[in-house]
Design a protein around this motif. Structure first.
Motif, PDB file in Angstrom:
ATOM      1  N   THR A  15       7.978  -0.405  -4.180  1.00 14.28           N
ATOM      2  CA  THR A  15       8.983   0.512  -3.636  1.00 14.28           C
ATOM      3  C   THR A  15       8.440   1.913  -3.417  1.00 14.28           C
ATOM      4  OG1 THR A  15       9.747   1.073  -5.875  1.00 14.28           O
ATOM      5  CG2 THR A  15      10.850  -0.756  -4.742  1.00 14.28           C
ATOM      6  N   GLU A  16       7.370   2.282  -4.124  1.00 11.90           N
ATOM      7  CA  GLU A  16       6.808   3.613  -3.982  1.00 11.90           C
ATOM      8  C   GLU A  16       5.362   3.609  -4.437  1.00 11.90           C
ATOM      9  OE1 GLU A  16       9.260   5.998  -6.547  1.00 11.90           O
ATOM     10  OE2 GLU A  16       8.195   5.374  -8.354  1.00 11.90           O
ATOM     11  N   ALA A  17       4.644   4.677  -4.104  1.00 13.03           N
ATOM     12  CA  ALA A  17       3.248   4.825  -4.521  1.00 13.03           C
ATOM     13  C   ALA A  17       2.907   6.308  -4.543  1.00 13.03           C
ATOM     14  CB  ALA A  17       2.306   4.074  -3.584  1.00 13.03           C
ATOM     15  N   GLU A  18       1.890   6.651  -5.313  1.00 10.88           N
ATOM     16  CA  GLU A  18       1.440   8.044  -5.415  1.00 10.88           C
ATOM     17  C   GLU A  18       0.162   8.242  -4.604  1.00 10.88           C
ATOM     18  OE1 GLU A  18      -0.428  11.137  -8.720  1.00 10.88           O
ATOM     19  OE2 GLU A  18       0.557   9.292  -9.378  1.00 10.88           O
ATOM     20  N   ILE A  19       0.096   9.340  -3.874  1.00  9.66           N
ATOM     21  CA  ILE A  19      -1.117   9.681  -3.134  1.00  9.66           C
ATOM     22  C   ILE A  19      -2.153  10.184  -4.135  1.00  9.66           C
ATOM     23  CG2 ILE A  19      -2.113  11.066  -1.291  1.00  9.66           C
ATOM     24  CD1 ILE A  19      -0.050   9.064  -0.324  1.00  9.66           C
ATOM     25  N   VAL A  20      -3.280   9.490  -4.209  1.00 11.62           N
ATOM     26  CA  VAL A  20      -4.331   9.845  -5.168  1.00 11.62           C
ATOM     27  C   VAL A  20      -5.426  10.680  -4.511  1.00 11.62           C
ATOM     28  CG1 VAL A  20      -6.130   8.924  -6.690  1.00 11.62           C
ATOM     29  CG2 VAL A  20      -3.897   7.812  -6.583  1.00 11.62           C
ATOM     30  N   ARG A  21      -5.847  10.267  -3.300  1.00  8.36           N
ATOM     31  CA  ARG A  21      -6.959  10.977  -2.655  1.00  8.36           C
ATOM     32  C   ARG A  21      -6.946  10.725  -1.160  1.00  8.36           C
ATOM     33  NH1 ARG A  21     -13.317   9.296  -3.278  1.00  8.36           N
ATOM     34  NH2 ARG A  21     -14.218  10.884  -1.929  1.00  8.36           N
ATOM     35  N   TRP A  22      -7.119  11.794  -0.384  1.00 10.64           N
ATOM     36  CA  TRP A  22      -7.285  11.678   1.062  1.00 10.64           C
ATOM     37  C   TRP A  22      -8.770  11.666   1.394  1.00 10.64           C
ATOM     38  CZ3 TRP A  22      -3.781  10.183   4.381  1.00 10.64           C
ATOM     39  CH2 TRP A  22      -2.423  10.433   4.138  1.00 10.64           C
ATOM     40  N   HIS A  23      -9.192  10.750   2.266  1.00 13.35           N
ATOM     41  CA  HIS A  23     -10.574  10.698   2.723  1.00 13.35           C
ATOM     42  C   HIS A  23     -10.771  11.440   4.038  1.00 13.35           C
ATOM     43  CE1 HIS A  23     -12.137   7.756  -0.223  1.00 13.35           C
ATOM     44  NE2 HIS A  23     -10.910   7.255  -0.192  1.00 13.35           N
ATOM     45  N   VAL A  24      -9.679  11.902   4.630  1.00  7.90           N
ATOM     46  CA  VAL A  24      -9.756  12.615   5.909  1.00  7.90           C
ATOM     47  C   VAL A  24      -8.905  13.866   5.823  1.00  7.90           C
ATOM     48  CG1 VAL A  24     -10.182  10.530   7.277  1.00  7.90           C
ATOM     49  CG2 VAL A  24      -7.836  11.259   6.841  1.00  7.90           C
ATOM     50  N   LYS A  25      -9.064  14.724   6.820  1.00  3.62           N
ATOM     51  CA  LYS A  25      -8.258  15.927   6.933  1.00  3.62           C
ATOM     52  C   LYS A  25      -7.858  16.108   8.387  1.00  3.62           C
ATOM     53  CE  LYS A  25     -12.313  18.973   7.373  1.00  3.62           C
ATOM     54  NZ  LYS A  25     -13.280  17.855   7.362  1.00  3.62           N
ATOM     55  N   ALA A  26      -6.945  17.037   8.640  1.00  2.00           N
ATOM     56  CA  ALA A  26      -6.476  17.270   9.996  1.00  2.00           C
ATOM     57  C   ALA A  26      -7.652  17.629  10.912  1.00  2.00           C
ATOM     58  CB  ALA A  26      -5.438  18.390  10.018  1.00  2.00           C
ATOM     59  N   GLY A  27      -7.693  16.971  12.062  1.00  2.62           N
ATOM     60  CA  GLY A  27      -8.762  17.215  13.025  1.00  2.62           C
ATOM     61  C   GLY A  27      -9.881  16.200  12.983  1.00  2.62           C
ATOM     62  N   ASP A  28      -9.965  15.414  11.895  1.00  2.32           N
ATOM     63  CA  ASP A  28     -11.027  14.415  11.783  1.00  2.32           C
ATOM     64  C   ASP A  28     -10.767  13.250  12.733  1.00  2.32           C
ATOM     65  OD1 ASP A  28     -12.191  15.913   9.865  1.00  2.32           O
ATOM     66  OD2 ASP A  28     -11.759  14.583   8.186  1.00  2.32           O
ATOM     67  N   ALA A  29     -11.846  12.717  13.305  1.00  3.16           N
ATOM     68  CA  ALA A  29     -11.748  11.519  14.126  1.00  3.16           C
ATOM     69  C   ALA A  29     -11.722  10.297  13.220  1.00  3.16           C
ATOM     70  CB  ALA A  29     -12.921  11.438  15.095  1.00  3.16           C
ATOM     71  N   VAL A  30     -10.896   9.304  13.567  1.00  2.00           N
ATOM     72  CA  VAL A  30     -10.787   8.090  12.776  1.00  2.00           C
ATOM     73  C   VAL A  30     -10.942   6.870  13.667  1.00  2.00           C
ATOM     74  CG1 VAL A  30      -9.354   9.086  10.964  1.00  2.00           C
ATOM     75  CG2 VAL A  30      -8.271   8.174  13.000  1.00  2.00           C
ATOM     76  N   GLN A  34     -10.625   2.196   9.342  1.00  4.14           N
ATOM     77  CA  GLN A  34     -11.309   3.177   8.493  1.00  4.14           C
ATOM     78  C   GLN A  34     -10.402   3.540   7.315  1.00  4.14           C
ATOM     79  OE1 GLN A  34     -12.703   6.722  10.510  1.00  4.14           O
ATOM     80  NE2 GLN A  34     -12.629   7.928   8.637  1.00  4.14           N
ATOM     81  N   ILE A  35     -10.962   3.569   6.098  1.00  4.81           N
ATOM     82  CA  ILE A  35     -10.189   3.945   4.909  1.00  4.81           C
ATOM     83  C   ILE A  35      -9.869   5.439   4.995  1.00  4.81           C
ATOM     84  CG2 ILE A  35     -10.166   4.091   2.399  1.00  4.81           C
ATOM     85  CD1 ILE A  35     -10.068   1.257   3.491  1.00  4.81           C
ATOM     86  N   VAL A  36      -8.588   5.757   4.944  1.00  5.21           N
ATOM     87  CA  VAL A  36      -8.189   7.161   5.063  1.00  5.21           C
ATOM     88  C   VAL A  36      -7.545   7.713   3.798  1.00  5.21           C
ATOM     89  CG1 VAL A  36      -7.929   7.046   7.571  1.00  5.21           C
ATOM     90  CG2 VAL A  36      -5.969   6.500   6.111  1.00  5.21           C
ATOM     91  N   VAL A  37      -7.014   6.835   2.918  1.00  6.10           N
ATOM     92  CA  VAL A  37      -6.289   7.342   1.754  1.00  6.10           C
ATOM     93  C   VAL A  37      -6.346   6.319   0.626  1.00  6.10           C
ATOM     94  CG1 VAL A  37      -4.069   6.360   2.485  1.00  6.10           C
ATOM     95  CG2 VAL A  37      -4.093   8.385   1.004  1.00  6.10           C
ATOM     96  N   GLU A  38      -6.294   6.830  -0.615  1.00  6.09           N
ATOM     97  CA  GLU A  38      -6.160   5.996  -1.799  1.00  6.09           C
ATOM     98  C   GLU A  38      -4.798   6.262  -2.415  1.00  6.09           C
ATOM     99  OE1 GLU A  38      -9.333   6.481  -4.572  1.00  6.09           O
ATOM    100  OE2 GLU A  38     -10.888   6.453  -3.025  1.00  6.09           O
ATOM    101  N   ILE A  39      -4.078   5.192  -2.739  1.00  9.35           N
ATOM    102  CA  ILE A  39      -2.770   5.330  -3.368  1.00  9.35           C
ATOM    103  C   ILE A  39      -2.763   4.588  -4.690  1.00  9.35           C
ATOM    104  CG2 ILE A  39      -1.593   5.545  -1.141  1.00  9.35           C
ATOM    105  CD1 ILE A  39      -0.665   2.623  -1.515  1.00  9.35           C
ATOM    106  N   GLU A  40      -1.913   5.041  -5.593  1.00 12.65           N
ATOM    107  CA  GLU A  40      -1.726   4.326  -6.857  1.00 12.65           C
ATOM    108  C   GLU A  40      -0.360   3.682  -6.838  1.00 12.65           C
ATOM    109  OE1 GLU A  40      -1.522   4.893 -11.704  1.00 12.65           O
ATOM    110  OE2 GLU A  40      -1.748   6.646 -10.407  1.00 12.65           O
ATOM    111  N   THR A  41      -0.342   2.366  -6.889  1.00 15.99           N
ATOM    112  CA  THR A  41       0.902   1.630  -6.963  1.00 15.99           C
ATOM    113  C   THR A  41       1.252   1.419  -8.424  1.00 15.99           C
ATOM    114  OG1 THR A  41      -0.079  -0.573  -7.033  1.00 15.99           O
ATOM    115  CG2 THR A  41       0.166   0.442  -4.867  1.00 15.99           C
TER     116      THR A  41
END
Length: 454
Positions: A15-30, A34-41
């Protein structure tokens, strides 16, 4: 075209998850996948890939933020053909207007930072760039009598003479209001070097002396710390409560001589088949458990309340409890009963490494049938483990340490450990639990029994 990627359900009923780490930032090409984020369920750390090519327009969730499934977490500008625009319309969400302007460089806005300025009552609040009024500088004066004032480096381009404190018994130059202030603040005028005209003491000198006398306040002591209950820890707590108050637990203990097991571990480490894996006593414990399960299948079962049936599993998905900074996880080795000893060693090493790195996936923790928890690595002799939900038994292995032991009627120092078996008393009665624990202990005291009983 801007598209928004929504948080998917990566587990069963998430039902929900926590954002743990972003692998990209605004302006990055994807790129696609491509892995862009890690979440903790509620079960583990999960890496999410992006389904499109494009450029990151905005990150819609911050690190540490808990996001509901289905909520957008990242916006991507894609260059798709016009005929695909309609198909992707459901993913498009207009950007909400920002409240006020922000500093240049923040969110791409060129507007300068504005602050509130007080105005006359009844005329509202004025916004605009805040300016400080320049501070007036006191005209430098050359004292007639030298006084100590290290802060004055020069006067009219010439070095200021170094003043000295008043001599003992000499009169102190200070005006009556200054003397009263010194008395109120408990400052002795004779201890102050004046910085006013002709070495007179000023109000600033009094305040400076009073501040110097004040004891430094001790740092505030933190009496408690609050840690949010979420993610893996929250799921573990719910599972343990459900298990403890659903299955009637019984725990039995067995202390045994592990000397022969430790010698077998030492010899296995020299075999070429184990050259690239770590061989530990846990490997032989796991093998003994798998062999004992084959002899006592009912220990590897579950209780189906809805169907009012006991489900006996003819495969063993062997769970290994692992402590991580984010909580306890129990990944399992699928089909462990069919693995050779070298393959079992490799699976144990990989499982442990993945769990400690926080990379265990939900699928790796689903479907367990029997669990081992190694409390001995923490220097603990024994405990009463709680069942992993859906399983009938769990084995805790205590630390292996030197203890006095009777061997052939003689007292000797041996490698001794304690096993603790908790089981669901609805499924496993005392006889079955005792026989299973006895067999595991017998194989660890004499590892040759594994060959005889396999």
């Amino acid at each position: 075209m801007r598209r928004e990627f929504k948080l998917p359900d990566v587990g069963e009923g998430l039902t929900e998850a926590e954002i743990v780490r972003w692998h990209v930032k605004a302006g990055d090409a994807v790129k696609v996948n491509q892995i862009v984020v890690e979440i903790e369920t509620a079960k583990s750390i999960v890496e999410l890939p992006i389904p499109w090519d494009g450029a990151v327009a905005d990150l819609l969730a911050e690190v540490g933020q808990t996001v509901d499934v289905g909520a957008p977490i990242i916006a991507v500008d894609t260059s798709e053909p016009s005929e695909q625009v309609q198909a992707a319309a459901e993913d498009m969400v207009p950007n909400p207007p920002e409240e006020g302007a922000v500093e240049p460089g923040a969110h791409g806005s060129p507007a300068p930072k504005e602050e509130r300025q007080a105005v006359l009552v009844g005329y509202g609040v004025k916004t605009g760039a805040t300016k400080r009024r320049p501070r007036k500088r006191q005209a430098a004066r050359i004292p007639a009598t030298p006084v100590a004032n290290p802060s004055r480096v020069e006067v009219d381009g010439q070095p200021a003479p170094a003043p000295t404190p008043p001599a003992a018994g000499a009169s102190v130059l200070a005006k009556p209001p200054v003397r009263k202030l010194a008395k109120d603040l408990g400052v002795d005028l004779r201890d102050i070097t004046g910085t006013g005209p002709q070495g007179s003491i000023t109000r600033e000198d009094i305040h400076a002396a009073a501040e110097a006398k004040e004891p430094v306040a001790a740092p505030e002591r933190v009496e408690e710390e609050r840690i949010p209950i979420k993610g893996v820890r929250k799921m573990t707590a719910q599972a343990m409560v459900a298990s403890a108050f659903t299955a009637p637990h019984v725990t039995e203990f067995l202390q045994l001589d592990m000397t022969n097991t430790m010698e077998t571990v030492r010899r296995l480490r020299a075999f070429p088949d184990f050259a690239e894996v770590k061989v530990s006593p846990l490997l032989l414990v796991a093998k003994a458990v798998l062999t004992a399960v084959k002899r006592h299948p009912m220990i590897n079962s579950s209780w189906d309340e809805a169907a009012q049936e006991i489900v006996v599993k003819h495969h063993v998905n062997l769970g290994i409890a692992a402590a991580t900074p984010r909580g306890l996880v129990v990944p399992n080795i699928k089909g462990a009963h069919a693995l050779s000893l070298p393959d079992l060693a490799k699976q144990l090493a990989q499982l442990t490494e993945t769990a400690r790195a926080g990379r265990t996936q939900p699928a790796e923790m689903a479907g367990g049938t029997f669990t081992i928890t190694n409390v001995g690595v923490f220097g603990v002799d024994a405990g009463t483990p709680i069942l992993n939900p859906g399983e009938a038994a769990i084995l805790a292995v205590g630390q292996i340490r030197d203890m006095p032991w009777v061997v052939d009627g003689e007292l000797a120092v041996r490698k001794v450990a304690t096993l603790a078996l908790s089981f669901d008393h609805r499924i496993v009665d005392g006889e079955l639990g005792s026989m299973f624990l006895r067999d595991v202990g017998a194989m660890l005291e004499d590892p040759l029994r594994v060959l005889a009983w396999s």
